[in-house]
Motif scaffolding. Sequence first.
Motif, PDB file in Angstrom:
ATOM      1  N   TYR A  51      85.129  60.597  39.241  1.00 31.81           N
ATOM      2  CA  TYR A  51      85.353  61.973  39.683  1.00 31.81           C
ATOM      3  C   TYR A  51      85.367  62.032  41.206  1.00 31.81           C
ATOM      4  O   TYR A  51      84.726  61.231  41.878  1.00 31.81           O
ATOM      5  CB  TYR A  51      84.240  62.906  39.187  1.00 31.81           C
ATOM      6  CG  TYR A  51      84.177  63.083  37.687  1.00 31.81           C
ATOM      7  CD1 TYR A  51      85.002  64.001  37.051  1.00 31.81           C
ATOM      8  CD2 TYR A  51      83.286  62.340  36.925  1.00 31.81           C
ATOM      9  CE1 TYR A  51      84.942  64.172  35.676  1.00 31.81           C
ATOM     10  CE2 TYR A  51      83.220  62.501  35.547  1.00 31.81           C
ATOM     11  CZ  TYR A  51      84.044  63.421  34.929  1.00 31.81           C
ATOM     12  OH  TYR A  51      83.983  63.584  33.573  1.00 31.81           O
ATOM     13  N   PRO A  95      83.074  68.577  40.122  1.00 33.69           N
ATOM     14  CA  PRO A  95      83.769  67.296  39.949  1.00 33.69           C
ATOM     15  C   PRO A  95      85.162  67.486  39.346  1.00 33.69           C
ATOM     16  O   PRO A  95      85.381  68.359  38.505  1.00 33.69           O
ATOM     17  CB  PRO A  95      82.854  66.542  38.982  1.00 33.69           C
ATOM     18  CG  PRO A  95      82.216  67.616  38.159  1.00 33.69           C
ATOM     19  CD  PRO A  95      82.070  68.817  39.065  1.00 33.69           C
ATOM     20  N   SER A  98      88.587  65.040  37.874  1.00 35.03           N
ATOM     21  CA  SER A  98      89.198  63.741  37.593  1.00 35.03           C
ATOM     22  C   SER A  98      90.701  63.752  37.847  1.00 35.03           C
ATOM     23  O   SER A  98      91.333  62.701  37.879  1.00 35.03           O
ATOM     24  CB  SER A  98      88.927  63.328  36.142  1.00 35.03           C
ATOM     25  OG  SER A  98      89.453  64.284  35.238  1.00 35.03           O
ATOM     26  N   TYR A 103      85.724  57.417  45.793  1.00 34.51           N
ATOM     27  CA  TYR A 103      84.894  58.166  44.858  1.00 34.51           C
ATOM     28  C   TYR A 103      83.975  57.212  44.116  1.00 34.51           C
ATOM     29  O   TYR A 103      84.143  55.989  44.160  1.00 34.51           O
ATOM     30  CB  TYR A 103      85.752  58.971  43.874  1.00 34.51           C
ATOM     31  CG  TYR A 103      86.695  58.152  43.024  1.00 34.51           C
ATOM     32  CD1 TYR A 103      86.328  57.727  41.751  1.00 34.51           C
ATOM     33  CD2 TYR A 103      87.964  57.810  43.487  1.00 34.51           C
ATOM     34  CE1 TYR A 103      87.198  56.984  40.964  1.00 34.51           C
ATOM     35  CE2 TYR A 103      88.839  57.081  42.715  1.00 34.51           C
ATOM     36  CZ  TYR A 103      88.453  56.665  41.449  1.00 34.51           C
ATOM     37  OH  TYR A 103      89.313  55.920  40.672  1.00 34.51           O
ATOM     38  N   ALA A 150      84.412  65.012  43.973  1.00 36.39           N
ATOM     39  CA  ALA A 150      83.752  66.314  44.033  1.00 36.39           C
ATOM     40  C   ALA A 150      84.346  67.159  45.148  1.00 36.39           C
ATOM     41  O   ALA A 150      84.567  66.682  46.264  1.00 36.39           O
ATOM     42  CB  ALA A 150      82.254  66.147  44.244  1.00 36.39           C
TER      43      ALA A 150
END
Length: 353
Positions: A221, A229, A231, A211, A223
């Motif tokens: 993040y 997105p 985390s 990422y 996606a």
Amino acid sequence: MSRLILDDETGIDDSGIVRGDTVAGWREPSGRIDWAVRDWQPEPEIVAQARLDEWEAVLARVGRHAQLGVRHGDGRPAWHGLSKSPDDMNRGIVGATLVAPGRLADVTAATRQEDFTGIQVQGARRVQQLVVPRIVEHPQGAELDPAEARFVVGAPAAQAPAAPLDLPEELTAALLRRLRRQPVDVARIAVGLRVAETWELADGFQVPVVYDVAPGRTQGYVADPDGTPHSTLQACRNHHLAGVLQWCTHCLQPTCVSCSEAVRLCRLCQGLACGDCVVTEDGRCRACAALTKVGLFARGRFGVSAGGSAWHGESPNVQVTVRQQRNWWTLERWDRNGRVTLQLDPGISRELR
């Protein structure tokens, strides 16, 4: 024309190294000149070189930081400053570190490796992490101060040989004009991070994930395919990592959008069923595929009066009941999410047995 005197017969002027009527003119170097780049960081661009017998001279620069270097035989070179630019020295070390040797770089935004926050995977532990700069070319925004940019991207300190500004003004101006005939190569960049990690799931399976951290941001993040997105990620039953999982109400196993058997809506009851639990060609789940007409004496147990009809089907974790009272058709579904009642079109009778 003013000169830098080298010995009783030899000097340097705008044309090159001069001795009497002999002129060794400035020319483009044919290769690397080790002595001229040895004490620099980053390596300078050697714009011009001149050589006459035991005397050799170069015009070296990092952007607008320019120096004249002179060497006699195999001795140590003497350096003379033409112009000073600490900013371009910092631009040069950033460009050499992140873009290419000999290129300067203006940075509009950057993220330090020490400052970013990585993703989390629920119920797993990170066993490996590799972080490298990620370059974005031609970004919007104002440039950072070059010294700040060098610090943020973690480039080493820039340095050049000590070089007093001791040349005659006329000679300095002439040599600078020669240098300016060749433009300086400056890149405009922003610096984010690319992160490669390996996570070990609860069952011991190891999953790689890559990422990016956007320039100037600190949170990493991942996606989803639709661009959302996340985390924090979770692992589906096929060991894909996703921000959102969909749970099948029949087998109670999670899938994600990358799964071939991803959860979808049952065509009849609209419940969540994975591809393995959609068992008819027209898209019905296990419970709806098992719908069977309830006998006359059992209808009351399913809330249907003597004049109505009922159909009932079950899977291990889902129950579906279809009721018909005159021309009024309803479907009731029980699953892990609770009870839902839907109104059906009377045409549903053609699909029930």
